[in-house]
Design a protein around this motif. Structure first.
Motif, PDB file in Angstrom:
ATOM      1  N   ASP A   1       0.594  -0.992   0.149  1.00  0.00           N
ATOM      2  CA  ASP A   1       0.008   0.066   0.006  1.00  0.00           C
ATOM      3  C   ASP A   1       0.994   1.238  -0.020  1.00  0.00           C
ATOM      4  O   ASP A   1       0.586   2.153  -0.908  1.00  0.00           O
ATOM      5  N   LEU A   2       1.756   1.387   0.861  1.00  0.00           N
ATOM      6  CA  LEU A   2       3.028   2.397   0.782  1.00  0.00           C
ATOM      7  C   LEU A   2       3.516   2.588  -0.655  1.00  0.00           C
ATOM      8  O   LEU A   2       3.644   3.653  -1.017  1.00  0.00           O
ATOM      9  N   TRP A   3       3.859   1.512  -1.103  1.00  0.00           N
ATOM     10  CA  TRP A   3       4.648   1.244  -2.330  1.00  0.00           C
ATOM     11  C   TRP A   3       3.371   1.988  -3.524  1.00  0.00           C
ATOM     12  O   TRP A   3       3.941   2.903  -4.278  1.00  0.00           O
ATOM     13  N   ASN A   4       2.338   1.566  -3.695  1.00  0.00           N
ATOM     14  CA  ASN A   4       1.286   2.223  -4.572  1.00  0.00           C
ATOM     15  C   ASN A   4       1.062   3.568  -4.255  1.00  0.00           C
ATOM     16  O   ASN A   4       0.877   4.252  -5.149  1.00  0.00           O
ATOM     17  N   GLN A   5       1.144   4.102  -3.246  1.00  0.00           N
ATOM     18  CA  GLN A   5       1.021   5.604  -2.878  1.00  0.00           C
ATOM     19  C   GLN A   5       2.092   6.467  -3.477  1.00  0.00           C
ATOM     20  O   GLN A   5       1.866   7.735  -3.825  1.00  0.00           O
ATOM     21  N   LYS A   6       3.258   5.806  -3.725  1.00  0.00           N
ATOM     22  CA  LYS A   6       4.442   6.546  -4.124  1.00  0.00           C
ATOM     23  C   LYS A   6       4.759   6.046  -5.726  1.00  0.00           C
ATOM     24  O   LYS A   6       5.539   6.979  -6.284  1.00  0.00           O
TER      25      LYS A   6
ATOM     26  N   ILE B   1      11.544   3.161   0.134  1.00  0.00           N
ATOM     27  CA  ILE B   1      10.476   2.872  -0.543  1.00  0.00           C
ATOM     28  C   ILE B   1      10.436   3.642  -1.971  1.00  0.00           C
ATOM     29  O   ILE B   1      10.375   3.018  -3.107  1.00  0.00           O
ATOM     30  N   SER B   2      10.454   5.132  -1.832  1.00  0.00           N
ATOM     31  CA  SER B   2      10.532   5.629  -3.222  1.00  0.00           C
ATOM     32  C   SER B   2      11.778   5.522  -4.035  1.00  0.00           C
ATOM     33  O   SER B   2      11.613   5.166  -5.106  1.00  0.00           O
ATOM     34  N   MET B   3      12.879   5.236  -3.261  1.00  0.00           N
ATOM     35  CA  MET B   3      14.100   4.849  -4.133  1.00  0.00           C
ATOM     36  C   MET B   3      14.237   3.428  -4.819  1.00  0.00           C
ATOM     37  O   MET B   3      14.425   3.488  -5.893  1.00  0.00           O
ATOM     38  N   MET B   4      13.073   2.535  -4.301  1.00  0.00           N
ATOM     39  CA  MET B   4      12.869   1.206  -4.780  1.00  0.00           C
ATOM     40  C   MET B   4      11.986   1.392  -6.141  1.00  0.00           C
ATOM     41  O   MET B   4      12.319   0.784  -7.209  1.00  0.00           O
ATOM     42  N   VAL B   5      10.885   2.340  -6.021  1.00  0.00           N
ATOM     43  CA  VAL B   5      10.075   2.762  -6.945  1.00  0.00           C
ATOM     44  C   VAL B   5      10.636   3.402  -8.200  1.00  0.00           C
ATOM     45  O   VAL B   5      10.493   2.894  -9.365  1.00  0.00           O
TER      46      VAL B   5
END
Length: 413
Positions: A208-213, A223-227
């Motif tokens: 869910d956090l991933w999807n938000q970014k 998380i943002s770095m991975m995205v």
């Protein structure tokens, strides 16, 4: 009526040099078997353990040799702990520390910018502020649990910031870390299934956090770095969970157990504590010595990819090797005959292997050192002495080497 003694002919006797036994760490009695191994058999074949046969690599030199040959000794072939993957009971959740080159290199490079010197400088003020707040809230002269009140709280706060994780839910990170890092759970099918359930919960929350970014501008969190990376943006769900677990356990268990070891070790060696209290300039070196003396991850595993030789021992393709960092950090040939002592001015404390060696050396080592050093500095500012008022409750496992509880009182010096 006479009773027959149980037939133990098929049960192998306990190998006193099987250093994977959980009770050695629960009872803090691991020192003697490792001392014997270093002296007599630094590369020793253990045929019978609850994790199956494995090679114990217990001395500094052969561990560095193995770590320096990652294409020969694989992290990916069997994973990074003595516990084997069981088909049908486990789900593979790859993580970059348990991958070989080139995947390891690319994924590690994705998260490494979160731990650069410039990032440490940027975060240091906030770490100091939060550390001061936690210390200022402690009850003077009253008993409390240092592990939960200080060590877990500070490391969980740090993880929440690194992941841009909802602050009010940050203790979930500790909960997931404890389940993920407990190697003993693999011995019980019910607990193994329960751990898998919690890892799915962790994955769903972070998804869910991933999807938000996704589709948003990059921010300085993991998380943002991975995205926004080529190496990790297309991970499947299980690899995503695996890498999250790695970062959570790596950031939580290691730092929190060193923070606990700081007060336990200094209480155990009061002359060293007095030396540190008298000279805060020793804090930088003392931080390295505390990490060496504690060694918060006792071992990492490697698997031989081909037949080879290590210190005169014939290693076969597929053999499992346990690299006992906890023993290497007490190696008398490197750290001297007083290696079991916490010495705040030890001249070569920085040579410890608690963060590993080579391409798999802990990516967050600088951050761990920064958090522990700031904790000691803020304690010194307040002339805070932490006194044990009971024995610690230790983690009963051969992977995470740490403390469940540490009853203390604080006083002023």
């Amino acid at each position: 009526m006479a009773t027959l003694a149980p037939d133990t002919s098929q049960t192998p006797a306990i190998d006193p040099l099987d250093v994977s036994r959980a009770e050695l760490y629960r009872d803090d009695t691991w020192h003697a078997p490792f001392k014997q191994l270093r002296a007599e058999a630094p590369v020793h074949r253990c045929e019978h353990s609850e994790f199956g046969p494995y090679w114990s690599v217990s001395a500094y030199k052969p561990i560095v040799e193995v770590e320096s040959l990652p294409d020969l000794y694989s992290s990916e072939a069997g994973g990074i702990t003595l516990a084997d993957f069981i088909e049908g009971s486990d789900v593979k959740m790859p993580m970059f520390i348990a991958r070989d080159r080139p995947v390891h290199t690319a994924q590690r490079r994705t998260v490494a910018p979160a731990f650069t010197p410039s990032e440490m400088t940027r975060m240091s003020g906030d770490i100091r502020r939060r550390t001061a707040e936690v210390l200022d809230a402690l009850p003077w002269g009253e008993q409390f649990d240092w592990v939960d009140t200080v060590a877990i709280e500070l490391t969980t706060q740090m993880l929440a910031i690194l992941f841009d994780f909802p602050w009010e839910d940050r203790r979930k990170l500790t909960f997931w870390s404890d389940w993920a890092g407990d190697i003993e759970l693999v011995k019980n099918d019910e607990l193994r299934a329960k751990r898998l359930e919690h890892m799915y919960e962790c994955g769903a929350y972070f998804q869910d956090l991933w999807n938000q970014k996704v589709g948003k501008l990059q921010t300085p969190d993991l998380i943002s770095m991975m995205v926004h990376s080529d190496a990790m943006a297309e991970m499947d769900h299980f690899e995503f969970i695996g890498n999250l677990i790695l970062l959570i356990v790596g950031g939580n268990d290691t730092t929190r157990n060193s923070m606990s070891a700081a007060v336990y070790g200094l209480d155990l060696f009061p002359e060293e504590r007095a030396r540190l209290e008298a000279d805060p300039a020793l804090i930088g070196n003392a931080t390295q010595e505390i990490i060496r003396w504690q060694t918060p991850l006792a071992h990492m595993r490697r698997t031989a990819k081909q037949d080879t030789e290590l210190m005169g021992q014939r290693i076969r393709e597929g053999d499992k090797l346990a690299l006992w960092y906890i023993s290497a950090n007490r190696d008398e040939s490197v750290f001297g005959e007083d290696a079991d002592v916490l010495r705040v001015d030890r001249p070569n404390a920085r040579r410890h292997l608690a963060f590993g060696h080579g391409i798999h050396r802990c990516v967050g080592a600088r951050l761990a050192e920064l958090q522990i050093g700031i904790l000691l500095e803020e304690m010194a500012k307040r002339r805070m002495r932490v006194n044990l008022v009971g024995e610690p409750t230790r983690v009963a496992a051969c992977f995470v080497h740490g403390y469940r509880k540490l009853p203390v009182q604080i006083s002023r010096y």
